[in-house]
Design a protein around this motif. Structure first.
Motif, PDB file in Angstrom:
ATOM      1  N   ILE A 115     -41.312  -6.172  16.940  1.00 46.50           N
ATOM      2  CA  ILE A 115     -39.780  -6.144  17.533  1.00 46.50           C
ATOM      3  C   ILE A 115     -38.857  -7.039  17.379  1.00 46.50           C
ATOM      4  N   SER A 116     -37.938  -6.923  17.849  1.00 47.77           N
ATOM      5  CA  SER A 116     -36.905  -8.167  18.182  1.00 47.77           C
ATOM      6  C   SER A 116     -37.219  -8.431  19.476  1.00 47.77           C
ATOM      7  N   HIS A 117     -37.460  -9.726  19.874  1.00 44.46           N
ATOM      8  CA  HIS A 117     -37.469 -10.069  21.190  1.00 44.46           C
ATOM      9  C   HIS A 117     -36.180 -10.637  21.732  1.00 44.46           C
ATOM     10  N   ILE A 118     -35.523 -10.091  22.646  1.00 41.62           N
ATOM     11  CA  ILE A 118     -34.026 -10.587  23.305  1.00 41.62           C
ATOM     12  C   ILE A 118     -34.293 -11.684  24.304  1.00 41.62           C
ATOM     13  N   GLY A 122     -31.809 -17.057  21.911  1.00 38.06           N
ATOM     14  CA  GLY A 122     -31.766 -16.233  20.808  1.00 38.06           C
ATOM     15  C   GLY A 122     -32.977 -15.468  20.391  1.00 38.06           C
ATOM     16  N   ASP A 123     -32.673 -14.161  19.843  1.00 36.33           N
ATOM     17  CA  ASP A 123     -33.662 -13.300  19.323  1.00 36.33           C
ATOM     18  C   ASP A 123     -34.735 -13.779  18.556  1.00 36.33           C
ATOM     19  N   ALA A 124     -35.949 -13.398  18.559  1.00 36.16           N
ATOM     20  CA  ALA A 124     -37.030 -14.156  17.674  1.00 36.16           C
ATOM     21  C   ALA A 124     -37.823 -12.725  17.316  1.00 36.16           C
ATOM     22  N   PRO A 125     -38.650 -12.828  16.149  1.00 34.34           N
ATOM     23  CA  PRO A 125     -39.253 -11.909  15.582  1.00 34.34           C
ATOM     24  C   PRO A 125     -40.595 -12.206  16.488  1.00 34.34           C
ATOM     25  N   CYS A 126     -41.218 -10.831  17.049  1.00 34.61           N
ATOM     26  CA  CYS A 126     -42.211 -10.850  17.989  1.00 34.61           C
ATOM     27  C   CYS A 126     -43.279  -9.775  17.819  1.00 34.61           C
ATOM     28  N   ILE A 127     -44.510  -9.815  18.416  1.00 36.27           N
ATOM     29  CA  ILE A 127     -45.491  -8.671  18.120  1.00 36.27           C
ATOM     30  C   ILE A 127     -45.805  -8.452  19.913  1.00 36.27           C
ATOM     31  N   VAL A 128     -45.926  -7.265  20.152  1.00 36.09           N
ATOM     32  CA  VAL A 128     -46.355  -6.685  21.405  1.00 36.09           C
ATOM     33  C   VAL A 128     -47.674  -6.256  21.067  1.00 36.09           C
ATOM     34  N   LYS A 129     -48.811  -6.452  22.099  1.00 36.06           N
ATOM     35  CA  LYS A 129     -49.849  -5.804  22.066  1.00 36.06           C
ATOM     36  C   LYS A 129     -50.146  -4.922  23.093  1.00 36.06           C
ATOM     37  N   THR A 130     -50.702  -3.792  22.887  1.00 30.43           N
ATOM     38  CA  THR A 130     -50.847  -2.625  23.637  1.00 30.43           C
ATOM     39  C   THR A 130     -52.266  -2.308  23.677  1.00 30.43           C
ATOM     40  N   SER A 131     -52.808  -2.094  24.899  1.00 29.91           N
ATOM     41  CA  SER A 131     -54.471  -1.461  24.851  1.00 29.91           C
ATOM     42  C   SER A 131     -54.415  -0.262  24.436  1.00 29.91           C
ATOM     43  N   PRO A 132     -55.666   0.120  24.148  1.00 28.55           N
ATOM     44  CA  PRO A 132     -55.978   1.761  23.774  1.00 28.55           C
ATOM     45  C   PRO A 132     -55.643   2.902  24.745  1.00 28.55           C
ATOM     46  N   SER A 133     -55.379   2.075  25.888  1.00 25.39           N
ATOM     47  CA  SER A 133     -55.074   3.153  27.247  1.00 25.39           C
ATOM     48  C   SER A 133     -53.606   3.141  27.341  1.00 25.39           C
ATOM     49  N   GLY A 134     -52.961   2.084  26.549  1.00 25.49           N
ATOM     50  CA  GLY A 134     -51.404   2.131  26.955  1.00 25.49           C
ATOM     51  C   GLY A 134     -51.007   1.147  27.761  1.00 25.49           C
ATOM     52  N   GLN A 135     -51.635  -0.049  28.290  1.00 18.99           N
ATOM     53  CA  GLN A 135     -51.587  -1.212  28.981  1.00 18.99           C
ATOM     54  C   GLN A 135     -50.876  -2.046  28.192  1.00 18.99           C
ATOM     55  N   GLU A 136     -49.594  -2.964  28.841  1.00 19.75           N
ATOM     56  CA  GLU A 136     -49.500  -4.020  28.224  1.00 19.75           C
ATOM     57  C   GLU A 136     -50.323  -5.278  28.218  1.00 19.75           C
ATOM     58  N   VAL A 137     -50.610  -5.655  27.248  1.00 17.67           N
ATOM     59  CA  VAL A 137     -51.492  -6.823  27.176  1.00 17.67           C
ATOM     60  C   VAL A 137     -50.803  -8.246  26.932  1.00 17.67           C
ATOM     61  N   ASN A 138     -50.096  -8.453  26.004  1.00 15.98           N
ATOM     62  CA  ASN A 138     -49.266  -9.721  25.916  1.00 15.98           C
ATOM     63  C   ASN A 138     -48.191  -9.655  24.667  1.00 15.98           C
TER      64      ASN A 138
END
Length: 315
Positions: A115-118, A122-138
């Motif tokens: 994603i683009s992290h707002i 300034g915005d930055a290239p970013c990766i969001v990690k999601t668990s197999p059950s749909g929970q936010e990890v980091n």
């Protein structure tokens, strides 16, 4: 297949379709039809996950305390298109952003979305990690000093590393670089390969080929007059070096009319002799690097370390 559901802004949702090999619709599902506090849901990527589940990544405006905020939208459905989980990403940590995200899955079933992290700085290239059950990890900013940038594609390599197609700049207004970031799944960057500089737009989608090469492409132009944009395609190896421009195996003695059978070879009528050794066994004797790839205007050739060149004139 994905399609945006164009009604009024507040109720726009995402349709998911399944078609047979002839294009006939087998079923269609409206995702998150009755989700409250959500507006302008838009899909950008459809990914086939484990157990033939579908993962849609996009973005939506999520209402929080009366204020609508742009957030990543990551949705998993079963094989029939029924929602399993679909919360807007960022309620737990407060993250904002999205633009044109895409998702990949590692062997443990965790999902990684580019994603683009707002951010205020300034915005930055970013990766969001999601668990197999749909929970936010980091989430992980993979070019932390970037300004005005974002990640557009992610590919998991094995189970513990990933390649991220991204673009970024060095100040709040200049989106001037596009390239590939290699890091582990904790966000620790091991290498950044800049593919183009002084560009408008950048690489947007990517894939891993059958022979473990990385291919990425995007429409871009060069400042200060970037339009019209042109599509550029890049092919790299896992070390993020340019891969060969050749598409078929090379036969190194094909220009020599004499068979290579010993240490002594008659050089008459022989245009090119590379080596009597098998190039697969002695790759250091025949590796040639051609760059940049793609090229425009000029191309550079780096010859093998042990190749000798000789020129002569006269009759």
């Amino acid at each position: 297949a994905l399609i945006k559901y164009f009604m009024d802004y507040a109720t726009k949702r995402i349709w998911l379709f399944k078609l047979d090999n002839y294009g006939n619709i087998l079923w269609e599902k409206l995702i998150q039809e009755n989700t409250a506090n959500l507006e302008n849901a838009e899909p950008w990527n459809l990914f086939l996950a484990t157990d033939n589940h579908y993962v849609v990544s996009g973005y939506a405006y999520d209402c929080e305390s009366g204020v609508y905020k742009l957030r990543p939208l990551i949705i998993e459905t079963d094989s029939a298109g029924n929602d399993l989980w679909a919360p807007p990403w960022g309620h737990t940590c407060g993250l904002l952003g999205a633009i044109g995200p895409s998702t990949d899955e590692n062997q443990a079933g965790f999902f990684y979305t580019a994603i683009s992290h707002i951010r205020n700085e300034g915005d930055a290239p970013c990766i969001v990690k999601t668990s197999p059950s749909g929970q936010e990890v980091n989430y992980m900013d993979v070019v932390p000093d970037a300004r005005g940038g974002g990640a557009s594609a992610v590919n998991i390599i094995g189970n513990d590393s990933m390649l991220i197609a991204a673009g970024w700049g060095d100040n709040d207004t200049a989106f001037s670089k596009t390239g590939v970031v290699k890091c582990d799944t904790l966000g620790n960057v091991t290498k950044i390969r800049i593919l183009q500089e002084n560009v408008y737009n950048g690489v947007e989608r990517s894939l891993i080929t059958f022979d473990n090469k990385y291919v990425t492409a995007g429409g871009m132009g060069f400042n200060p007059n970037p339009f019209p944009l042109k599509i550029y395609l890049f092919k790299l190896n896992m070390n993020l070096d340019y891969d060969s421009v050749y598409t078929v195996p090379r036969t190194y003695d094909s220009l020599c009319p004499h068979p290579v059978i010993s240490d002594t070879t008659d050089l008459d009528d022989c245009g090119v002799i590379s080596d009597i050794n098998d190039p697969v066994v002695h790759s250091e004797k025949c590796k040639m690097v051609v760059f940049p790839n793609p090229a425009e205007g000029h191309v550079s050739v780096q010859l093998p370390q042990y190749l000798e060149r000789e020129s002569s004139s006269g009759s």
